[in-house]
Design a protein around this motif. Structure first.
Motif, mmCIF file in Angstrom:
data_model
loop_
_atom_site.group_PDB
_atom_site.id
_atom_site.type_symbol
_atom_site.label_atom_id
_atom_site.label_comp_id
_atom_site.label_asym_id
_atom_site.label_seq_id
_atom_site.Cartn_x
_atom_site.Cartn_y
_atom_site.Cartn_z
ATOM 1 N N SER A 121 0.814 -1.224 0.000
ATOM 2 C CA SER A 121 0.000 0.000 0.000
ATOM 3 C C SER A 121 0.839 1.260 0.000
ATOM 4 N N ILE A 127 -6.511 1.965 0.875
ATOM 5 C CA ILE A 127 -6.452 1.103 -0.304
ATOM 6 C C ILE A 127 -7.392 -0.085 -0.156
ATOM 7 N N VAL A 194 -3.440 3.996 -5.841
ATOM 8 C CA VAL A 194 -4.826 4.451 -5.745
ATOM 9 C C VAL A 194 -5.592 4.059 -7.011
ATOM 10 N N ALA A 197 -6.071 0.193 -7.336
ATOM 11 C CA ALA A 197 -7.035 -0.309 -6.363
ATOM 12 C C ALA A 197 -8.460 0.028 -6.762
#
Length: 267
Positions: A121, A127, A194, A197
């Motif tokens: 992450s 996330i 980001v 995800a």
């Protein structure tokens, strides 16, 4: 005992190795570095790990997982060979996946070796919520990075801004996450994680801002969808011994290893 190989020996690798050395069920057995850097790697991580400059230098059958702490170049150089050899790889170099050809190489190697590339992450939170929200349908995801002007030196921001004379927050990039990662390879790992995800590299809006009113890097996520609304704001502290490295990014790599060992796993 979980036996690890490591790519890189910089500040994040040092932090990771020091934290994992506190456990008696983890051993770092090897480190991969660039040719000519073997002595520096030993000086940074100690004499125990075997040092190599390519995956063929290692007996991959004795390792359980590899940690990529070396940046985009390290993942590109060694990630496919490690995956093809059957080793899972945990990486912080998420922005490297903006390169579609590299992503295909990594996917092909992972399938061939029945291995998995895990994206840590890194320097941001939320996330897990984004990946869950994607299941029900995400409509919008945006990411903003605010850094002090000095934090953008040596990047494409210098082509459009006089960073030494900024008096107010100034945006120097707005566009999809893929373009941000390719244009700002040293600064876009958060934008990439980001995006991956959530809605993907081409459908996630990124804004990069030089802000003389802040003294730390600030990361902001906004997302909307069937799940509701998500807003994350995080102000990141650097590693104590290196102002250019995110402390949370290094911690996330250690956390990813610890999850593999925990009888009760979160996330």
């Amino acid at each position: 005992m979980l036996r690890l190989a490591m790519i890189g020996y910089g500040p994040i690798a040092r932090f990771t190795s020091q934290k994992l050395a506190e456990r008696d069920d983890v051993e770092i057995g090897a480190v991969l570095c660039r040719p000519g850097r073997e002595a520096a790697a030993l000086a940074a991580l100690g004499p125990r790990p075997k040092v190599g400059v390519q995956v063929a230098d290692l007996d991959t059958t004795v390792f359980d997982v590899a940690l990529d702490c070396a940046g985009h170049g390290g993942l590109a150089a060694h990630g496919p060979d490690l995956l093809r050899a059957g080793l899972d790889v945990i990486t912080l170099s998420v922005g490297a996946l903006a390169d579609a050809q590299l992503t295909e190489r990594l996917n092909t190697a992972a399938r061939a070796g029945s291995a998995q590339l895990e994206l840590a992450s890194g320097a941001i939170g939320g996330i897990d919520a984004l990946t869950a929200a994607r299941i029900g349908g995400l409509r919008e995801v945006s990411y903003r990075a605010r850094k002090p002007p000095a934090g953008w030196k040596g990047t494409a921001a210098e082509e459009v801004l006089d960073l030494d004379s900024l008096a107010e927050p100034t945006e120097h990039f707005r566009g999809p996450a893929r373009a941000a990662a390719l244009r700002y390879p040293q600064n876009a790992n958060v934008a990439a994680i980001v995006a991956l995800a959530g809605l993907g590299l081409d459908d996630t809006e990124v804004r990069l801002i030089a802000d003389p009113s802040v003294d730390r890097n600030r990361h902001e996520i906004e997302a909307r969808g069937a799940f509701g609304r998500l807003q994350v704001e995080l102000e990141g502290a650097p590693l104590a011994d290196n102002p250019k490295s995110s402390a949370l990014a290094a911690m996330s790599l250690v956390s990813a290893v610890e999850r593999r060992l925990a009888p009760l796993r979160i996330g």
